[in-house]
Design an enzyme around this catalytic site. Sequence first.
Site, PDB file in Angstrom:
ATOM      1  N   LYS A  10       0.780  -1.379  -0.074  1.00 19.60           N
ATOM      2  CA  LYS A  10      -0.191  -0.071   0.111  1.00 19.60           C
ATOM      3  C   LYS A  10       0.797   1.146  -0.002  1.00 19.60           C
ATOM      4  CE  LYS A  10      -3.430  -0.813  -0.475  1.00 19.60           C
ATOM      5  NZ  LYS A  10      -3.865  -1.462  -1.895  1.00 19.60           N
ATOM      6  N   ARG A  36      -7.808   4.039  -4.415  1.00 21.60           N
ATOM      7  CA  ARG A  36      -9.412   3.944  -4.147  1.00 21.60           C
ATOM      8  C   ARG A  36      -9.893   5.176  -3.552  1.00 21.60           C
ATOM      9  NH1 ARG A  36      -7.760  -1.355  -2.394  1.00 21.60           N
ATOM     10  NH2 ARG A  36      -8.563  -2.850  -3.299  1.00 21.60           N
TER      11      ARG A  36
HETATM   12  N1  LIG Z   1       0.354   6.374  -9.801  1.00 20.23           N
HETATM   13  C1  LIG Z   1      -0.657   5.807  -8.817  1.00 20.23           C
HETATM   14  N2  LIG Z   1      -1.436   5.225  -9.334  1.00 20.23           N
HETATM   15  C2  LIG Z   1      -2.429   4.601  -8.562  1.00 20.23           C
HETATM   16  N3  LIG Z   1      -1.881   4.632  -6.981  1.00 20.23           N
HETATM   17  C3  LIG Z   1      -0.784   5.070  -6.772  1.00 20.23           C
HETATM   18  C4  LIG Z   1      -0.078   5.771  -7.585  1.00 20.23           C
HETATM   19  N4  LIG Z   1       0.908   6.310  -6.872  1.00 20.23           N
HETATM   20  C5  LIG Z   1       1.004   5.893  -5.852  1.00 20.23           C
HETATM   21  N5  LIG Z   1      -0.320   5.230  -5.600  1.00 20.23           N
HETATM   22  C6  LIG Z   1      -0.729   4.669  -4.442  1.00 20.23           C
HETATM   23  O1  LIG Z   1      -0.441   3.204  -4.083  1.00 20.23           O
HETATM   24  C7  LIG Z   1      -1.295   2.686  -3.313  1.00 20.23           C
HETATM   25  C8  LIG Z   1      -1.602   1.363  -3.497  1.00 20.23           C
HETATM   26  O2  LIG Z   1      -0.128   0.717  -3.235  1.00 20.23           O
HETATM   27  P1  LIG Z   1       0.331  -0.645  -3.606  1.00 20.23           P
HETATM   28  O3  LIG Z   1       0.406  -0.570  -5.112  1.00 20.23           O
HETATM   29  O4  LIG Z   1       1.573  -0.864  -2.921  1.00 20.23           O
HETATM   30  O5  LIG Z   1      -0.581  -1.585  -2.917  1.00 20.23           O
HETATM   31  S1  LIG Z   1      -0.406  -3.220  -3.090  1.00 20.23           S
HETATM   32  O6  LIG Z   1       0.358  -3.666  -1.767  1.00 20.23           O
HETATM   33  O7  LIG Z   1       0.134  -3.763  -3.973  1.00 20.23           O
HETATM   34  O8  LIG Z   1      -1.929  -3.714  -2.863  1.00 20.23           O
HETATM   35  C9  LIG Z   1      -2.571   3.419  -3.514  1.00 20.23           C
HETATM   36  O9  LIG Z   1      -3.300   3.330  -2.372  1.00 20.23           O
HETATM   37  P2  LIG Z   1      -4.800   3.687  -2.173  1.00 20.23           P
HETATM   38  O10 LIG Z   1      -5.011   5.098  -2.545  1.00 20.23           O
HETATM   39  O11 LIG Z   1      -5.368   3.476  -0.842  1.00 20.23           O
HETATM   40  O12 LIG Z   1      -5.846   2.982  -3.129  1.00 20.23           O
HETATM   41  C10 LIG Z   1      -2.286   4.633  -4.047  1.00 20.23           C
HETATM   42  O13 LIG Z   1      -2.444   5.913  -3.055  1.00 20.23           O
END
Ligand SMILES: Nc1ncnc2c1ncn2[C@@H]1O[C@H](COP(=O)(O)OS(=O)(=O)O)[C@@H](OP(=O)(O)O)[C@H]1O
Length: 580
Positions: free
Chosen positions: A312, A533
């Site tokens: 995350k 999300r």
């Molecule tokens: N470019 C871009 N696009 C989408 N999301 C982005 C991006 N950069 C950072 N983030 C943040 O990444 C969070 C998800 O983290 P991970 O990919 O490490 O999650 S996981 O562990 O693989 O499930 C996700 O967390 P949530 O916002 O809680 O969904 C995003 O805040």
Amino acid sequence: MLRGNKKIYIYNIIHLLPPVLICLALSRYVARKRALLDTQNLLRAQITNFTFNLGFSGKFYHTGTEEEDEGDDLLLGSVDEFWWFPHMWSHMQPHLFHNESSLVEQMILNKKFALEHGIPTDMGYAVAPHHSGVYPVHVQLYEAWKKVWNIKITSTEEYPHLKPARYRRGFIHKNIMVLPRQTCGLFTHTIFYKEYPGGPKELDKSIQGGELFFTVVLNPMSIFMTHLSNYGNDRLGLYTFVNLANFVQSWTNLKLQTLPPVQLAHKYFELFPEQKDPLWQNPCDDKRHRDIWSKEKTCDRLPKFLVIGPQKTGTTALYLFLIMHPSIISNSPSPKTFEEVQFFNRNNYHRGIDWYMDFFPVPSNVSTDFLFEKSANYFHSEEAPKRAAFLIPKAKIITILIDPSDRAYSWYQHQRSHEDLAALKFSFYQVITAGPRAPSELRALQKRCLVPGWYATHIERWLTYFPTSQLLIIDGQQLRTDPATVMDEVQKFLGVSPHYNYSEALTFDSHKGFWCQLLEEGKTKCLGKSKGRKYPPMDSECRAFLSSYYRDHNVELSKLLHKLGQPLPSWLRQELQKVR
Ligand SMILES: Nc1ncnc2c1ncn2[C@@H]1O[C@H](COP(=O)(O)OS(=O)(=O)O)[C@@H](OP(=O)(O)O)[C@H]1O
């Protein structure tokens, strides 16, 4: 205490019971039945239950001189006097066989031979010629052994390496217990006493307080293997082992005994339970290992760097950006865990390195291509750093940090959207504040939610196995708001070329609210719905609780970053201000 005349007095070792199992490979050499039985009887006076364990390669039965063939028959006439183990049918090296089915065929021939000659087939022990296929693991051998012979035990001198001999260990793979084997100094060419390498005195020295003596004294179990030729000719086998047992008996208070292989192996892993789990290494880092590893396999299919998480923090975004680079190549997807292989942290590790390497393509240019994988659970795994350091010690490690409170909240939301029952049942506040008497499902969820945020603890663990120069810590907030700058830093850290211009290749997608890959005609490729999300912001009560919960961990992190000469991310500076 070592005395001038190589006499050794051992005190304080009273209850060590090192069982000794001596194995021989029966091939076309004259079977010196009498010599073996004589030696066995002599050794039984010194070593409780001493029994030779004889290996057979049935293809060579009756293919020698008349005298040799007679020897074979004499030996087979006394099958009940010895223990027996299958060698290979034609003494072939299993790693040369790529197909499990051809190994099975060969083993069946040897088994038929055993059945025809009344050789017991149920000892559960087998030995591969030249250690081939045992370590490095040729998984086809393990499978064939289990299918044909129901093998439970084998032994090798090669794990983790031949030298130093005192570091040899055992391991269990595919339910086959691999015991460390010792070296007795008798080989196919050491047939005559006078011609012993370096002169016969060397052999005597080794027995009388030298290497061989110490091998027995320092290993609670000694497994030796030598060739039948050493029981013919000058009978060096007899000479060596009888004198060794005598010497140990005279100068120590050790009590020697022998156990059948299965019992011996169980005893070994009772004594050394920590050795059960293997530690895989790169077979090409040891010439001996490379020589007994399949030529059809390559060591090039191993990653040059790992993105370790934590979950995350933006690991999938980093993954997407990385694979845009022409020289950076990820693993192929796993049917169960999608883009993540999850090899080093969990039980997949026990599938072995062939399984892992199959996720990676053979690079077209080993020096310029950068294979990598990201598994976000590696970050907080107890095992992952050590396992990774053994297999890919030169790999670079990338981690991303965001405010651990935000990480915990995002993780909780992730669990809810994956319909984790406990996450649906309990509020975020209940999860983070659950006390020791809370229901176990809630406690388990709490642990998974909060523990990855103990950043300093986990990074320190990685740094016990990897030098700081191999670790890159990315500020997840910056990755989110200014990914091109972060990707420049990543390229520099990896030393990858050509330089890829992420400022041109990425664009902010206002609909998604995140940076995405820019495609042709202004279209974008963004991460799916599960990343970025929409959910309500964390309430202030939870934030205050988590701020306090992570306070000490954050202080430790700031000290660590300071020590590493790294800047503090803005969220950390803010959290530290709350401490004052
Ligand atoms: N470019 C871009 N696009 C989408 N999301 C982005 C991006 N950069 C950072 N983030 C943040 O990444 C969070 C998800 O983290 P991970 O990919 O490490 O999650 S996981 O562990 O693989 O499930 C996700 O967390 P949530 O916002 O809680 O969904 C995003 O805040």
